[in-house]
Design a protein around this motif. Structure first.
Motif, PDB file in Angstrom:
ATOM      1  N   GLU A 160      74.215 -92.138   1.194  1.00 25.44           N
ATOM      2  CA  GLU A 160      73.510 -93.419   1.330  1.00 25.44           C
ATOM      3  C   GLU A 160      73.342 -93.850   2.779  1.00 25.44           C
ATOM      4  O   GLU A 160      72.596 -94.790   3.064  1.00 25.44           O
ATOM      5  N   LEU A 161      74.025 -93.162   3.694  1.00 27.27           N
ATOM      6  CA  LEU A 161      74.041 -93.601   5.081  1.00 27.27           C
ATOM      7  C   LEU A 161      73.202 -92.696   5.984  1.00 27.27           C
ATOM      8  O   LEU A 161      73.189 -91.473   5.818  1.00 27.27           O
ATOM      9  N   LYS A 162      72.531 -93.329   6.922  1.00 20.68           N
ATOM     10  CA  LYS A 162      71.897 -92.604   8.018  1.00 20.68           C
ATOM     11  C   LYS A 162      72.807 -92.759   9.222  1.00 20.68           C
ATOM     12  O   LYS A 162      73.216 -93.870   9.554  1.00 20.68           O
ATOM     13  N   ARG A 163      73.148 -91.662   9.886  1.00 19.10           N
ATOM     14  CA  ARG A 163      74.150 -91.743  10.945  1.00 19.10           C
ATOM     15  C   ARG A 163      73.675 -91.038  12.204  1.00 19.10           C
ATOM     16  O   ARG A 163      72.846 -90.122  12.164  1.00 19.10           O
ATOM     17  N   TYR A 164      74.247 -91.495  13.317  1.00 17.18           N
ATOM     18  CA  TYR A 164      73.913 -90.959  14.632  1.00 17.18           C
ATOM     19  C   TYR A 164      75.217 -90.755  15.404  1.00 17.18           C
ATOM     20  O   TYR A 164      75.973 -91.711  15.598  1.00 17.18           O
ATOM     21  N   PRO A 165      75.503 -89.524  15.841  1.00 22.26           N
ATOM     22  CA  PRO A 165      76.732 -89.318  16.621  1.00 22.26           C
ATOM     23  C   PRO A 165      76.652 -90.035  17.962  1.00 22.26           C
ATOM     24  O   PRO A 165      75.620 -90.023  18.628  1.00 22.26           O
ATOM     25  N   ARG A 270      90.246 -84.476  17.615  1.00 26.22           N
ATOM     26  CA  ARG A 270      88.996 -85.073  18.103  1.00 26.22           C
ATOM     27  C   ARG A 270      88.304 -85.778  16.954  1.00 26.22           C
ATOM     28  O   ARG A 270      88.127 -85.215  15.883  1.00 26.22           O
ATOM     29  N   LEU A 271      87.916 -87.013  17.210  1.00 24.20           N
ATOM     30  CA  LEU A 271      87.282 -87.824  16.192  1.00 24.20           C
ATOM     31  C   LEU A 271      85.885 -88.202  16.675  1.00 24.20           C
ATOM     32  O   LEU A 271      85.737 -88.902  17.672  1.00 24.20           O
ATOM     33  N   VAL A 272      84.861 -87.704  15.983  1.00 24.40           N
ATOM     34  CA  VAL A 272      83.485 -88.028  16.344  1.00 24.40           C
ATOM     35  C   VAL A 272      83.133 -89.397  15.774  1.00 24.40           C
ATOM     36  O   VAL A 272      83.241 -89.617  14.571  1.00 24.40           O
ATOM     37  N   MET A 273      82.732 -90.311  16.662  1.00 23.47           N
ATOM     38  CA  MET A 273      82.318 -91.637  16.237  1.00 23.47           C
ATOM     39  C   MET A 273      80.810 -91.662  16.038  1.00 23.47           C
ATOM     40  O   MET A 273      80.053 -91.141  16.871  1.00 23.47           O
TER      41      MET A 273
END
Length: 301
Positions: A160-165, A270-273
């Motif tokens: 349901e989400l559109k995401r951008y790193p 490492r955590l990608v936000m």
């Protein structure tokens, strides 16, 4: 006796006469007849029951009551102008507020910079900020509470989400200097780590139910607040991973020490936000601006 019916025009007359220093100057400024300005101020004084100007000299001078009321009159005028500006913005499709949720590990200085720029660009749109951990940040976007979420990648990976790193947060395993693990140099086997309490961030989100990330110890204290975890690490109550930007000063000052868990996997270090929003919910002008700004300022955007 004070009568009702004060108008913004009367407030403007008071302010203009005070600023221009004379009724004639105010008349020129407002492009009105001097008699109309004088009458308007007199009517205001009659309505409120106090004299605002001393007219005994060559120029009108604010009385003590006039000086006291002038500051309030300015606030009224400013609020009225803000009211008109916001009404125009809303009529043009601008959001009444911008709702954002930040994961607790997102670097706050970056968000502060974004909010400062946002306020300059959209002074009539107040932000509402939530701070959550792990899957709880994604849930606030999924349920429509927040328009944009700054969410760790494992939890923004929803259809349901559109995401951008945006960026990568480095996680450091640390303990207090007086903790037994701090005396061990080099890689620490997992069977040794299991003897000690691991402080683990948790939440009540259904997205994280039954899922652990980077948990190696059989003894865990689960904490819903990153600040509490930080305080407990400093107190020597356990070991755990923290974002670099939150513990770098502690490591440099010797309050915390880096340790090397043998099985500390790279993907948990490492955590990608990401910035995420509902794919089926078009962003308003303010939200789109914020998303564009965050992406433009991001090394991964």
């Amino acid at each position: 006796m004070m009568n009702d019916g004060l108008t913004l025009d009367q407030i403007q007359l008071l302010l203009t006469v005070a600023d221009e220093g004379s009724f004639s100057g105010a008349a020129r400024k407002l492009r009105r007849a001097q008699s109309a300005v004088t009458y308007g101020v007199q009517k205001l004084e009659q309505q409120i029951g106090v004299a605002l100007f001393d007219r005994s000299g060559y120029r009108p001078v604010l009385t003590e009551a006039g000086r006291a009321l002038l500051a309030r009159a300015r606030r009224i005028a400013e609020e009225a102008a803000a009211f008109r500006d916001q009404a125009r913005s809303l009529a043009g499709g601008l959001e009444p507020e911008l709702t954002l949720v930040l994961d607790s590990m997102f670097p706050m200085p970056r968000m502060v910079d974004a909010l400062r720029a946002f306020t300059d660009a959209f002074p009539t749109v107040p932000p509402r900020i939530f701070v959550q951990s792990l899957g709880a940040s994604a849930e606030l976007v999924l349920n429509g509470t927040c328009v944009i979420g700054l969410v760790p990648e494992p939890f923004s990976d929803q259809p349901e989400l559109k995401r951008y790193p945006l960026s990568t947060v480095q996680l450091l395993p640390v303990v207090a200097q007086d903790h037994p693990l701090a005396a061990i140099e080099g890689a620490i086997p997992t069977d040794v780590l299991r003897r000690y309490v691991q402080l683990v961030l948790t939440d009540r989100s259904a997205l994280t139910e039954g899922r652990d990330y980077g948990v190696l110890s059989t003894q865990t204290w689960r904490l819903a607040d990153l600040g509490t975890k930080h305080a407990m690490l400093l107190a020597g109550l356990g070991w755990g991973s923290m974002p670099t930007h939150l513990v770098a000063d502690d490591v440099d000052a010797g309050r915390l020490k880096l340790i090397q868990p043998l099985e500390f996997e790279d993907h948990t270090a490492r955590l990608v936000m990401t910035a995420a929003h509902l794919a089926g919910r078009p962003l308003g002008p303010a939200a789109q601006w914020m998303l564009n700004y965050l992406r433009a300022q991001s090394p991964r955007g």
